[in-house]
Scaffold this motif. Structure first.
Motif, PDB file in Angstrom:
ATOM      1  N   VAL A  46       0.408  -1.805   0.006  1.00 33.33           N
ATOM      2  CA  VAL A  46      -0.154   0.002  -0.184  1.00 33.33           C
ATOM      3  C   VAL A  46       1.199   1.411   0.476  1.00 33.33           C
ATOM      4  CG1 VAL A  46      -1.844   1.080   0.620  1.00 33.33           C
ATOM      5  CG2 VAL A  46      -1.978  -1.287   1.233  1.00 33.33           C
ATOM      6  N   GLU A 135      -4.916  -2.132  -7.694  1.00 37.57           N
ATOM      7  CA  GLU A 135      -4.430  -1.275  -6.668  1.00 37.57           C
ATOM      8  C   GLU A 135      -5.590  -0.641  -6.320  1.00 37.57           C
ATOM      9  OE1 GLU A 135       0.517  -0.939  -8.751  1.00 37.57           O
ATOM     10  OE2 GLU A 135      -1.718  -0.139  -9.830  1.00 37.57           O
ATOM     11  N   LEU A 138      -7.369  -2.726  -3.483  1.00 33.52           N
ATOM     12  CA  LEU A 138      -6.377  -3.023  -2.280  1.00 33.52           C
ATOM     13  C   LEU A 138      -6.336  -1.272  -1.801  1.00 33.52           C
ATOM     14  CD1 LEU A 138      -4.063  -4.669  -0.973  1.00 33.52           C
ATOM     15  CD2 LEU A 138      -2.814  -2.843  -2.553  1.00 33.52           C
ATOM     16  N   TYR A 142      -8.042  -0.934   2.014  1.00 36.14           N
ATOM     17  CA  TYR A 142      -7.461  -0.135   2.758  1.00 36.14           C
ATOM     18  C   TYR A 142      -7.572   0.980   4.349  1.00 36.14           C
ATOM     19  CZ  TYR A 142      -2.984   1.545   5.682  1.00 36.14           C
ATOM     20  OH  TYR A 142      -2.133   1.784   6.545  1.00 36.14           O
TER      21      TYR A 142
END
Length: 152
Positions: A46, A135, A138, A142
């Motif tokens: 991340v 991405e 993700l 997060y």
């Protein structure tokens, strides 16, 4: 033809002169104790995404490209960076109050999800910042996990 050359001459003079108008490209020192990735103990994958797609405008770790030294482009770039830091500055994360952090995380998740961030103009000059769907998922997950945990 003479009028055109006269206009061109003065245009070039003005372009040359505006190069002397200074633009402050100094980044504030980064205190790791207040930096988002340190405070949140952000996973490496991340962190890498944030650094390549977000940190140029949303931190005190801006890396200015060569074209950022040419006026009037430099003025526009500096304006975008100032606005980006105003809305979210990962380098100063711990200094924000919980309500502001919550709002920043919600806006970040929304902006990544709806493809409004990173900005299209930034991606055009920085193709590495063009996040893949994985991405984006993700990053959004997060941010949403941080929101659910309340530990921001």
């Amino acid at each position: 033809m003479k009028t055109f050359l006269n206009i061109l001459y003065w245009f070039l003079i003005v372009i040359a002169l505006i190069q002397f108008i200074p633009v402050d490209r100094t980044n504030k020192p980064v205190d790791e104790k207040v930096n988002f990735v340190t405070v949140q103990n952000t996973p490496k994958n991340v962190t890498e995404i944030l650094k390549k797609a977000c940190y140029d405008c949303h931190s005190n770790e801006t890396v200015y490209p060569n074209y950022a030294y040419v006026a009037p482009i430099s003025w526009s770039i500096k304006n975008h960076i100032n606005e980006g830091r105003e809305h979210l500055n990962f380098s100063e994360w711990k200094n924000f109050n919980p309500d502001l952090k919550k709002n920043m995380l919600e806006n970040s998740a929304k902006s990544v999800k709806d493809y409004s961030m990173p900005m299209t103009g930034y991606i055009a000059q920085h193709p590495e910042a063009n996040l893949t769907k994985a991405e984006r998922v993700l990053l959004v997950n997060y941010f949403e996990e941080l929101l659910k945990s309340g530990k921001y």
